[in-house]
Design a protein around this motif. Structure first.
Motif, PDB file in Angstrom:
ATOM      1  N   ALA B  35      21.905 -10.745  -1.871  1.00  0.00           N
ATOM      2  CA  ALA B  35      21.736  -9.701  -1.098  1.00  0.00           C
ATOM      3  C   ALA B  35      20.069  -9.798  -0.794  1.00  0.00           C
ATOM      4  O   ALA B  35      19.894  -8.967   0.263  1.00  0.00           O
ATOM      5  CB  ALA B  35      21.946  -8.471  -1.698  1.00  0.00           C
ATOM      6  N   VAL B  36      19.360 -10.168  -1.489  1.00  0.00           N
ATOM      7  CA  VAL B  36      17.948 -10.111  -1.375  1.00  0.00           C
ATOM      8  C   VAL B  36      17.386 -11.248  -0.354  1.00  0.00           C
ATOM      9  O   VAL B  36      17.552 -12.439  -0.926  1.00  0.00           O
ATOM     10  CB  VAL B  36      17.258  -9.980  -2.652  1.00  0.00           C
ATOM     11  N   PRO B  37      16.738 -10.895   0.531  1.00  0.00           N
ATOM     12  CA  PRO B  37      16.229 -12.110   1.385  1.00  0.00           C
ATOM     13  C   PRO B  37      14.992 -12.649   0.682  1.00  0.00           C
ATOM     14  O   PRO B  37      14.313 -11.991   0.014  1.00  0.00           O
ATOM     15  CB  PRO B  37      15.678 -11.278   2.743  1.00  0.00           C
ATOM     16  N   TYR B  83       6.375 -15.910   8.230  1.00  0.00           N
ATOM     17  CA  TYR B  83       6.916 -15.905   6.896  1.00  0.00           C
ATOM     18  C   TYR B  83       6.721 -17.109   5.982  1.00  0.00           C
ATOM     19  O   TYR B  83       6.336 -16.991   4.863  1.00  0.00           O
ATOM     20  CB  TYR B  83       8.307 -15.420   6.888  1.00  0.00           C
ATOM     21  N   ALA B 125       5.771  -9.658   5.017  1.00  0.00           N
ATOM     22  CA  ALA B 125       6.883  -8.613   5.612  1.00  0.00           C
ATOM     23  C   ALA B 125       6.211  -7.522   5.664  1.00  0.00           C
ATOM     24  O   ALA B 125       6.677  -6.596   6.524  1.00  0.00           O
ATOM     25  CB  ALA B 125       8.069  -8.906   4.831  1.00  0.00           C
ATOM     26  N   LEU B 129       6.490  -5.769   9.221  1.00  0.00           N
ATOM     27  CA  LEU B 129       7.563  -4.742   9.527  1.00  0.00           C
ATOM     28  C   LEU B 129       7.101  -3.190   9.312  1.00  0.00           C
ATOM     29  O   LEU B 129       7.302  -2.288   9.379  1.00  0.00           O
ATOM     30  CB  LEU B 129       8.574  -4.820   8.426  1.00  0.00           C
ATOM     31  N   THR B 131       6.198  -1.489   6.671  1.00  0.00           N
ATOM     32  CA  THR B 131       6.832  -0.570   5.497  1.00  0.00           C
ATOM     33  C   THR B 131       6.282  -1.532   4.211  1.00  0.00           C
ATOM     34  O   THR B 131       6.197  -2.383   3.752  1.00  0.00           O
ATOM     35  CB  THR B 131       8.209  -0.876   5.695  1.00  0.00           C
ATOM     36  N   GLN B 133       8.215  -0.218   1.661  1.00  0.00           N
ATOM     37  CA  GLN B 133       9.500   0.011   0.869  1.00  0.00           C
ATOM     38  C   GLN B 133       9.921  -1.617   0.467  1.00  0.00           C
ATOM     39  O   GLN B 133      10.819  -1.649  -0.494  1.00  0.00           O
ATOM     40  CB  GLN B 133      10.659   0.541   1.521  1.00  0.00           C
ATOM     41  N   ILE B 134       9.537  -2.750   1.083  1.00  0.00           N
ATOM     42  CA  ILE B 134      10.070  -4.133   1.007  1.00  0.00           C
ATOM     43  C   ILE B 134       9.808  -4.306  -0.420  1.00  0.00           C
ATOM     44  O   ILE B 134      10.092  -5.294  -1.240  1.00  0.00           O
ATOM     45  CB  ILE B 134       9.765  -4.855   2.061  1.00  0.00           C
ATOM     46  N   TYR B 136      10.290  -3.207  -3.088  1.00  0.00           N
ATOM     47  CA  TYR B 136      11.369  -2.783  -3.855  1.00  0.00           C
ATOM     48  C   TYR B 136      12.068  -4.368  -4.469  1.00  0.00           C
ATOM     49  O   TYR B 136      12.614  -4.489  -5.336  1.00  0.00           O
ATOM     50  CB  TYR B 136      12.312  -2.093  -3.416  1.00  0.00           C
ATOM     51  N   TYR B 137      11.979  -5.401  -3.449  1.00  0.00           N
ATOM     52  CA  TYR B 137      12.519  -6.400  -3.579  1.00  0.00           C
ATOM     53  C   TYR B 137      11.772  -7.446  -4.818  1.00  0.00           C
ATOM     54  O   TYR B 137      12.347  -8.320  -5.157  1.00  0.00           O
ATOM     55  CB  TYR B 137      12.391  -7.410  -2.464  1.00  0.00           C
ATOM     56  N   LEU B 138      10.465  -7.111  -4.936  1.00  0.00           N
ATOM     57  CA  LEU B 138       9.558  -7.625  -5.666  1.00  0.00           C
ATOM     58  C   LEU B 138      10.116  -8.204  -7.043  1.00  0.00           C
ATOM     59  O   LEU B 138       9.900  -9.346  -7.480  1.00  0.00           O
ATOM     60  CB  LEU B 138       8.430  -6.869  -5.831  1.00  0.00           C
ATOM     61  N   PRO B 139      10.721  -7.394  -7.881  1.00  0.00           N
ATOM     62  CA  PRO B 139      11.261  -7.672  -9.134  1.00  0.00           C
ATOM     63  C   PRO B 139      12.016  -9.066  -9.018  1.00  0.00           C
ATOM     64  O   PRO B 139      11.938 -10.050  -9.720  1.00  0.00           O
ATOM     65  CB  PRO B 139      11.863  -6.568  -9.762  1.00  0.00           C
ATOM     66  N   LEU B 142      10.556 -12.100  -8.033  1.00  0.00           N
ATOM     67  CA  LEU B 142       9.542 -12.804  -9.084  1.00  0.00           C
ATOM     68  C   LEU B 142      10.533 -13.722  -9.967  1.00  0.00           C
ATOM     69  O   LEU B 142      10.039 -14.637 -10.548  1.00  0.00           O
ATOM     70  CB  LEU B 142       8.643 -11.495  -9.839  1.00  0.00           C
TER      71      LEU B 142
END
Lengths: 122, 169
Positions: B35-37, B83, B125, B129, B131, B133-134, B136-139, B142
């Motif tokens: 789910a996470v790009p 990217y 990103a 973008l 934002t 908020q992206i 939030y994907y960091l954990p 990582l």
């Protein structure tokens, strides 16, 4: 071996940092009130989460279908090849987002009251 | 340039860039997406780590950047280029640093490369973008970068050992 030990320290450090960030984002989460849709950095529209609705973002060629239902936002259909935005599932908490990189669409959940922990630990 | 490239060096570049491109393509073919790009193995990084150890930093950098450029020209678009490049450049810088301080094995270098590649892409990103908020994907990224990094480090380590042994013959 000394290097192996350092490798392990690096590994542990990264995992701990990841856990801290995750914990922090979870703790500070609260239920969102509305979904803000931005396309290519520009605000496309703002939709309240308490009203069920379906929004088509984009044109015929590049589109994402955003469905708001039961206080949750979800992209159910998209034209992008990887469909990652669809797989990301539902977003309902303040600060959560659904992102479609190919279409440059970002759905951000914003505002709302502080959530209780039961809701967080779903 | 200090000295002229020998035929062998040119062949080596060609071989390794081709190999990196094939590995990128193989990875592209494997239907592995979460789910996470950004969660991916980064097979092409095996070649970069290998080149970093066996050939040198300039060679490894050239291979890494050329691979990204060529793959983008064939399969990507302008955004994919940003990217990929930000991930590749940051990843290379961190791997070079970890290698130079000589405190980590190839596995540590691989972890550094995997994690920083993901961080580079997230930063890119965030800028593109507009934002935050992206993050939030960091954990997730990582952890996935660490796992991928270990795998890449182990494979590259085997290669570095084997190919060296082959040459000594």
């Amino acid at each position: 071996m000394k290097k192996r030990k350092n490798d392990f320290i690096l590994l542990a450090a990264v995992v701990i940092v990841a856990a801290l960030i995750w914990g922090f984002t979870r703790m500070t989460q609260s239920e969102g009130a509305y979904a803000v849709v931005t396309v290519d950095g520009e605000v496309y529209g703002t939709y309240p989460l308490d009203t069920d609705t379906e929004i088509r973002i984009g044109d015929d060629e590049h589109y994402n279908i955003l469905v708001i239902k039961d206080g949750k936002a979800e992209i159910t259909e998209a034209s992008c090849p990887d469909k990652l935005c669809v797989k990301q599932g539902e977003a309902e908490y303040d600060g959560q987002s659904i992102i479609c990189l190919p279409n440059k669409v970002v759905v951000e959940i914003k505002g709302g009251k502080q959530s209780d922990y039961d809701a967080v630990a779903k | 340039m200090k000295k002229k490239m020998t035929g062998k060096q040119i062949a080596e570049y060609g071989l390794l860039i081709a190999l990196a491109m094939v590995l990128s393509y193989v990875e592209f073919l494997i239907p592995f997406s979460v789910a996470v790009p950004g969660v991916k193995l980064g097979l092409a990084n095996i070649v970069v780590v290998f080149a970093l150890y066996r050939l040198g930093k300039t060679e490894a950098f050239v291979i890494s950047i050329l691979r990204v450029l060529l793959m983008t020209f064939m399969f990507g678009n302008a955004f994919a280029l940003f990217y990929s490049l930000s991930g590749a450049v940051l990843s290379f810088a961190v791997m070079l640093l970890l290698l130079k301080i000589n405190r980590f094995s190839h596995i540590g270098v691989g972890i550094g490369g995997g994690v920083s590649h993901n961080i580079g892409q997230i930063l890119c990103a965030m800028v593109l973008l507009g934002t935050k908020q992206i993050a939030y994907y960091l954990p997730v990224l990582l952890v996935s970068g660490t796992i991928a990094g270990i795998a890449i480090g182990v494979i590259a380590g085997i290669l570095i050992k084997r190919v060296k042994a082959d040459k000594a013959k």
